[in-house]
Design a protein around this motif. Structure first.
Motif, PDB file in Angstrom:
ATOM      1  N   ARG A 125      -0.478  16.629   3.396  1.00 37.88           N
ATOM      2  CA  ARG A 125      -1.190  16.307   4.634  1.00 37.88           C
ATOM      3  C   ARG A 125      -1.887  14.958   4.497  1.00 37.88           C
ATOM      4  NH1 ARG A 125      -5.748  19.901   7.759  1.00 37.88           N
ATOM      5  NH2 ARG A 125      -5.858  18.511   9.541  1.00 37.88           N
ATOM      6  N   ILE A 126      -1.919  14.204   5.582  1.00 37.69           N
ATOM      7  CA  ILE A 126      -2.450  12.847   5.603  1.00 37.69           C
ATOM      8  C   ILE A 126      -3.727  12.796   6.435  1.00 37.69           C
ATOM      9  CG2 ILE A 126      -1.947  10.468   6.307  1.00 37.69           C
ATOM     10  CD1 ILE A 126       1.067  11.552   6.247  1.00 37.69           C
ATOM     11  N   PHE A 146       1.766  12.510  -9.280  1.00 40.85           N
ATOM     12  CA  PHE A 146       0.983  13.742  -9.174  1.00 40.85           C
ATOM     13  C   PHE A 146       1.780  14.907  -8.576  1.00 40.85           C
ATOM     14  CE2 PHE A 146      -2.464  10.584  -9.359  1.00 40.85           C
ATOM     15  CZ  PHE A 146      -3.230  11.147 -10.364  1.00 40.85           C
ATOM     16  N   ARG A 147       3.043  14.620  -8.257  1.00 38.05           N
ATOM     17  CA  ARG A 147       3.944  15.619  -7.663  1.00 38.05           C
ATOM     18  C   ARG A 147       3.436  16.136  -6.320  1.00 38.05           C
ATOM     19  NH1 ARG A 147       6.279  18.867 -12.908  1.00 38.05           N
ATOM     20  NH2 ARG A 147       6.938  16.973 -13.959  1.00 38.05           N
ATOM     21  N   TYR A 148       2.903  15.217  -5.525  1.00 34.54           N
ATOM     22  CA  TYR A 148       2.501  15.522  -4.152  1.00 34.54           C
ATOM     23  C   TYR A 148       3.663  15.149  -3.246  1.00 34.54           C
ATOM     24  CZ  TYR A 148      -2.503  15.678  -5.455  1.00 34.54           C
ATOM     25  OH  TYR A 148      -3.723  15.974  -5.990  1.00 34.54           O
ATOM     26  N   PRO A 149       3.901  15.934  -2.198  1.00 37.36           N
ATOM     27  CA  PRO A 149       4.941  15.513  -1.252  1.00 37.36           C
ATOM     28  C   PRO A 149       4.490  14.251  -0.511  1.00 37.36           C
ATOM     29  CG  PRO A 149       3.879  17.552  -0.511  1.00 37.36           C
ATOM     30  CD  PRO A 149       3.293  17.200  -1.843  1.00 37.36           C
ATOM     31  N   PHE A 150       5.403  13.331  -0.334  1.00 42.10           N
ATOM     32  CA  PHE A 150       5.102  12.082   0.364  1.00 42.10           C
ATOM     33  C   PHE A 150       6.203  11.826   1.377  1.00 42.10           C
ATOM     34  CE2 PHE A 150       5.694   7.456   0.779  1.00 42.10           C
ATOM     35  CZ  PHE A 150       4.461   7.121   1.299  1.00 42.10           C
ATOM     36  N   TYR A 151       5.815  11.794   2.640  1.00 41.08           N
ATOM     37  CA  TYR A 151       6.764  11.552   3.729  1.00 41.08           C
ATOM     38  C   TYR A 151       6.359  10.259   4.429  1.00 41.08           C
ATOM     39  CZ  TYR A 151       7.588  16.445   2.733  1.00 41.08           C
ATOM     40  OH  TYR A 151       7.856  17.632   2.095  1.00 41.08           O
ATOM     41  N   ARG A 152       7.038   9.209   4.083  1.00 47.40           N
ATOM     42  CA  ARG A 152       6.716   7.879   4.598  1.00 47.40           C
ATOM     43  C   ARG A 152       6.631   7.867   6.126  1.00 47.40           C
ATOM     44  NH1 ARG A 152       7.249   2.427   2.996  1.00 47.40           N
ATOM     45  NH2 ARG A 152       7.843   1.108   4.729  1.00 47.40           N
ATOM     46  N   ARG A 153       7.565   8.526   6.783  1.00 46.28           N
ATOM     47  CA  ARG A 153       7.585   8.549   8.256  1.00 46.28           C
ATOM     48  C   ARG A 153       6.304   9.170   8.804  1.00 46.28           C
ATOM     49  NH1 ARG A 153       8.225   5.713  11.903  1.00 46.28           N
ATOM     50  NH2 ARG A 153       9.764   4.853  10.535  1.00 46.28           N
ATOM     51  N   LYS A 154       5.802  10.232   8.159  1.00 48.25           N
ATOM     52  CA  LYS A 154       4.561  10.861   8.630  1.00 48.25           C
ATOM     53  C   LYS A 154       3.371   9.922   8.452  1.00 48.25           C
ATOM     54  CE  LYS A 154       5.765  15.695   8.146  1.00 48.25           C
ATOM     55  NZ  LYS A 154       5.395  16.998   7.570  1.00 48.25           N
ATOM     56  N   HIS A 205       0.826  -1.196   0.000  1.00 44.55           N
ATOM     57  CA  HIS A 205       0.000   0.000   0.000  1.00 44.55           C
ATOM     58  C   HIS A 205       0.870   1.260   0.000  1.00 44.55           C
ATOM     59  CE1 HIS A 205      -3.837  -2.018   0.470  1.00 44.55           C
ATOM     60  NE2 HIS A 205      -3.401  -2.657   1.542  1.00 44.55           N
ATOM     61  N   LEU A 206       1.910   1.267   0.825  1.00 45.78           N
ATOM     62  CA  LEU A 206       2.791   2.430   0.904  1.00 45.78           C
ATOM     63  C   LEU A 206       3.567   2.645  -0.394  1.00 45.78           C
ATOM     64  CD1 LEU A 206       4.158   2.163   4.551  1.00 45.78           C
ATOM     65  CD2 LEU A 206       2.340   3.646   3.669  1.00 45.78           C
ATOM     66  N   ALA A 207       3.978   1.564  -1.020  1.00 46.94           N
ATOM     67  CA  ALA A 207       4.700   1.682  -2.286  1.00 46.94           C
ATOM     68  C   ALA A 207       3.785   2.271  -3.363  1.00 46.94           C
ATOM     69  CB  ALA A 207       5.232   0.316  -2.717  1.00 46.94           C
ATOM     70  N   ALA A 248     -12.736  -5.510  16.497  1.00 45.86           N
ATOM     71  CA  ALA A 248     -13.053  -6.090  15.184  1.00 45.86           C
ATOM     72  C   ALA A 248     -12.206  -5.422  14.098  1.00 45.86           C
ATOM     73  CB  ALA A 248     -14.530  -5.893  14.874  1.00 45.86           C
ATOM     74  N   ASP A 249     -12.040  -6.120  12.987  1.00 53.11           N
ATOM     75  CA  ASP A 249     -11.340  -5.524  11.846  1.00 53.11           C
ATOM     76  C   ASP A 249     -12.107  -4.292  11.371  1.00 53.11           C
ATOM     77  OD1 ASP A 249      -9.695  -7.694  12.109  1.00 53.11           O
ATOM     78  OD2 ASP A 249     -10.046  -8.484  10.099  1.00 53.11           O
ATOM     79  N   GLN A 250     -11.374  -3.324  10.840  1.00 54.05           N
ATOM     80  CA  GLN A 250     -11.978  -2.093  10.360  1.00 54.05           C
ATOM     81  C   GLN A 250     -11.449  -1.747   8.973  1.00 54.05           C
ATOM     82  OE1 GLN A 250     -12.205   1.079  13.556  1.00 54.05           O
ATOM     83  NE2 GLN A 250     -10.622  -0.259  14.380  1.00 54.05           N
ATOM     84  N   ARG A 251     -12.227  -1.001   8.224  1.00 55.53           N
ATOM     85  CA  ARG A 251     -11.777  -0.471   6.936  1.00 55.53           C
ATOM     86  C   ARG A 251     -10.980   0.795   7.216  1.00 55.53           C
ATOM     87  NH1 ARG A 251     -16.140  -0.180   2.588  1.00 55.53           N
ATOM     88  NH2 ARG A 251     -16.077  -2.217   3.486  1.00 55.53           N
ATOM     89  N   LEU A 252      -9.843   0.899   6.578  1.00 54.41           N
ATOM     90  CA  LEU A 252      -8.952   2.049   6.756  1.00 54.41           C
ATOM     91  C   LEU A 252      -8.804   2.773   5.429  1.00 54.41           C
ATOM     92  CD1 LEU A 252      -6.751   3.810   8.069  1.00 54.41           C
ATOM     93  CD2 LEU A 252      -5.158   1.912   7.708  1.00 54.41           C
ATOM     94  N   ARG A 253      -9.139   4.035   5.436  1.00 51.95           N
ATOM     95  CA  ARG A 253      -8.942   4.862   4.243  1.00 51.95           C
ATOM     96  C   ARG A 253      -7.879   5.897   4.573  1.00 51.95           C
ATOM     97  NH1 ARG A 253     -13.229   8.597   0.893  1.00 51.95           N
ATOM     98  NH2 ARG A 253     -11.750   9.118  -0.746  1.00 51.95           N
ATOM     99  N   LEU A 254      -6.843   5.919   3.774  1.00 48.54           N
ATOM    100  CA  LEU A 254      -5.754   6.875   3.952  1.00 48.54           C
ATOM    101  C   LEU A 254      -5.732   7.765   2.715  1.00 48.54           C
ATOM    102  CD1 LEU A 254      -2.291   6.206   5.346  1.00 48.54           C
ATOM    103  CD2 LEU A 254      -2.510   7.529   3.266  1.00 48.54           C
ATOM    104  N   THR A 255      -5.850   9.068   2.932  1.00 48.65           N
ATOM    105  CA  THR A 255      -5.808  10.005   1.813  1.00 48.65           C
ATOM    106  C   THR A 255      -4.632  10.952   1.995  1.00 48.65           C
ATOM    107  OG1 THR A 255      -7.398  11.459   2.925  1.00 48.65           O
ATOM    108  CG2 THR A 255      -8.273   9.924   1.307  1.00 48.65           C
ATOM    109  N   LEU A 256      -4.061  11.332   0.881  1.00 50.52           N
ATOM    110  CA  LEU A 256      -2.927  12.244   0.854  1.00 50.52           C
ATOM    111  C   LEU A 256      -3.343  13.481   0.086  1.00 50.52           C
ATOM    112  CD1 LEU A 256       0.161  12.718   1.355  1.00 50.52           C
ATOM    113  CD2 LEU A 256       0.517  11.677  -0.899  1.00 50.52           C
ATOM    114  N   GLU A 257      -3.314  14.644   0.755  1.00 50.74           N
ATOM    115  CA  GLU A 257      -3.668  15.897   0.099  1.00 50.74           C
ATOM    116  C   GLU A 257      -2.519  16.383  -0.767  1.00 50.74           C
ATOM    117  OE1 GLU A 257      -4.791  18.864   2.912  1.00 50.74           O
ATOM    118  OE2 GLU A 257      -6.592  17.800   3.535  1.00 50.74           O
TER     119      GLU A 257
END
Length: 75
Positions: free
Chosen positions: A60-61, A26-34, A15-17, A47-56
């Motif tokens: 911003r995450i 898209f030339r968005y900054p991406f900081y893996r550590r953040k 997912h991170l890759a 219980a298991d949950q759905r996780l949505r991760l968005t990058l502005e």
């Protein structure tokens, strides 16, 4: 993505890759550590949950959790 009741995120590296490649395209900054730090702050439930991760565009995450529901049609 899925956040398990044990606090794991299956296939996290994949997912991170993919996010890194998309951010670069898209030339968005991406900081893996953040991203990792934001994921560590998530609240694990019983219980298991759905996780949505968005990058502005700004880099911003946002992480959103929601219930993981059964599919109406099996895969």
């Amino acid at each position: 993505m899925r956040l398990t009741a044990a606090g794991d995120i299956p296939r996290l590296e994949l997912h991170l890759a993919r996010l890194s490649r998309s951010a670069r395209a898209f030339r968005y900054p991406f900081y893996r550590r953040k991203v990792i730090d934001a994921l560590r702050q998530l609240t694990v439930t019983h219980a298991d949950q759905r996780l949505r991760l968005t990058l502005e565009k700004s880099g911003r995450i946002h992480c959103t959790l929601s219930p993981l529901t059964e599919l109406s049609v099996p895969l």
